[in-house]
Write an enzyme that holds these catalytic residues in place. Sequence first.
Site, short mmCIF file in Angstrom:
data_model
loop_
_atom_site.label_atom_id
_atom_site.label_comp_id
_atom_site.label_asym_id
_atom_site.label_seq_id
_atom_site.Cartn_x
_atom_site.Cartn_y
_atom_site.Cartn_z
N ARG A 1 -49.53 25.10 6.22
CA ARG A 1 -49.98 23.93 5.46
C ARG A 1 -51.30 23.44 6.01
O ARG A 1 -51.51 23.39 7.22
CB ARG A 1 -48.93 22.82 5.52
CG ARG A 1 -47.63 23.23 4.85
CD ARG A 1 -46.61 22.13 4.80
NE ARG A 1 -45.35 22.65 4.27
CZ ARG A 1 -44.22 21.95 4.21
NH1 ARG A 1 -44.18 20.71 4.65
NH2 ARG A 1 -43.12 22.50 3.71
N ARG B 1 -47.05 18.02 13.59
CA ARG B 1 -47.75 18.30 12.33
C ARG B 1 -48.71 19.47 12.56
O ARG B 1 -49.82 19.29 13.04
CB ARG B 1 -48.50 17.05 11.87
CG ARG B 1 -48.86 17.04 10.40
CD ARG B 1 -49.49 15.72 10.01
NE ARG B 1 -48.58 14.62 10.14
CZ ARG B 1 -47.69 14.25 9.21
NH1 ARG B 1 -47.62 14.91 8.08
NH2 ARG B 1 -46.89 13.22 9.41
N GLU C 1 -38.64 12.74 10.60
CA GLU C 1 -38.05 13.68 9.64
C GLU C 1 -37.93 15.07 10.25
O GLU C 1 -38.87 15.59 10.86
CB GLU C 1 -38.92 13.75 8.38
CG GLU C 1 -38.41 14.76 7.36
CD GLU C 1 -39.46 15.12 6.32
OE1 GLU C 1 -39.38 16.23 5.78
OE2 GLU C 1 -40.37 14.30 6.08
N SER D 1 -35.57 17.87 4.81
CA SER D 1 -35.64 17.19 3.52
C SER D 1 -34.91 18.06 2.51
O SER D 1 -35.25 19.24 2.35
CB SER D 1 -37.10 17.00 3.11
OG SER D 1 -37.19 16.17 1.97
N ARG E 1 -39.74 21.20 14.76
CA ARG E 1 -39.33 19.81 14.95
C ARG E 1 -37.96 19.73 15.64
O ARG E 1 -37.70 18.78 16.38
CB ARG E 1 -39.33 19.07 13.61
CG ARG E 1 -40.74 18.88 13.06
CD ARG E 1 -40.80 17.85 11.97
NE ARG E 1 -42.20 17.56 11.62
CZ ARG E 1 -42.61 16.48 10.97
NH1 ARG E 1 -41.72 15.58 10.58
NH2 ARG E 1 -43.88 16.30 10.70
#
Length: 423
Positions: free
Chosen positions: A260, A275, A347, A350, A387
């Site tokens: 990403r 991130r 988070e 999801s 994560r």
Amino acid sequence: MHDLRALRADPDSFDAALRRRGLSPVAHAVVSRDEARRAALQALQEHQARRKVLAREIGQGKRQGLDTGSLETEAVELRDDIARLETQAGAIEREIADTLAGLPNRLDETVPDGSDEEQNVTVRTFGAPKEFPFAARQHFELGEALGLMDFPTASKLSGARFTVLRGALARLERALGQFMLDIHTTEFGYSETSVPLLVNDTAMYGTDKLPKFAEDSFRTEDGRWLIPTAEVPLTASVAGEILDVRTLPIRMTALSACFRSEAGSAGRDVRGMLRQHQFSKVELVSVTRPEESDAEHERMTRCAETVLERLDIPYRRQLLCAGDTGFGAAKTYDLEAWLPGQQAWREISSCSNTRDFQARRMNARFRTEDGPVFVHTLNGSGLAVGRTLIAVLENYQTEAGTIIVPPALLSYMGGTAVIEASR
């Protein structure tokens, strides 16, 4: 993608759904343009019918030696009008398609109103935030002190937002991915799948990543895309298919690298691994009949929660509000793990039900007695490996800066029970 017939039938309801997401109404404008398209198509059909009659009359007139000049003039005018109407109808159709492709999914009725994450609703919690008799450190502080998390080398190789893991931390990351896959395949019936990391425009569009999120992904010089998540190839694998209902639900999982660009995240989470441009994730994808998707959403979320519970990581399940629900989702649950070093919930998964939103873009259906019906597709993180590694480091740290390996991972770690500084 949206059903244009449903929009025409109730434009006010469609616009009300957009307003829940904080967007301006567009349904009546789309209906107006669609009426113009249908009028052009009606005129086109009438012109084509008249052209056939003229062709017959011109042929008969010439065989009889009659003057057909006026008929031929009318035929030429009709030919030009037909070309104009075809162009007009096609342009309006593309305009409508582009408009609909840029509109998010309709929200489920149970999604709470709200503008941002502050209005998300906590559905359930597991465990209590861990308290330490010392000042808890963040994952990057722990990893660097151990000599096993190397950001300078990653920056030298690739730039910002990359990480090099070494030794026991590299093995711990691998162990987490294998642990997740084993749970999802052996206990929950997901089929392990190895997917391409490069996909084409069609796969990205079908899974609602294009055109809206083009800047969030990396594109190669030959026009393919590095996958932002294995959701893309897994879900797109049923694109264009008419599935046998007996094969549903289809449940697939993949452990893959994800890429990403993190466009728009400048200044956010610049320290550490939260991130990244490249990260590993175990993805869960389900393809179901419409009447099964709500139950499948709950099931998928529980599958992801099970991983956290086996690792004894405190987490909370959040039902996202209207303003925080993603573009393609009708309803989303986020799982947020407690990070003692940050003293914050972050988070880690999801899980979303997209209903038939992606299926319409992909033309993915299943066969019924009344004809093909669009499937429902769901996707979720089961979990984000990087994560989860962060959560393990921060929740299993000791005052000495070592990391206790969670009991559930011992069999994957070759006998290593405590991760200590490299020598």
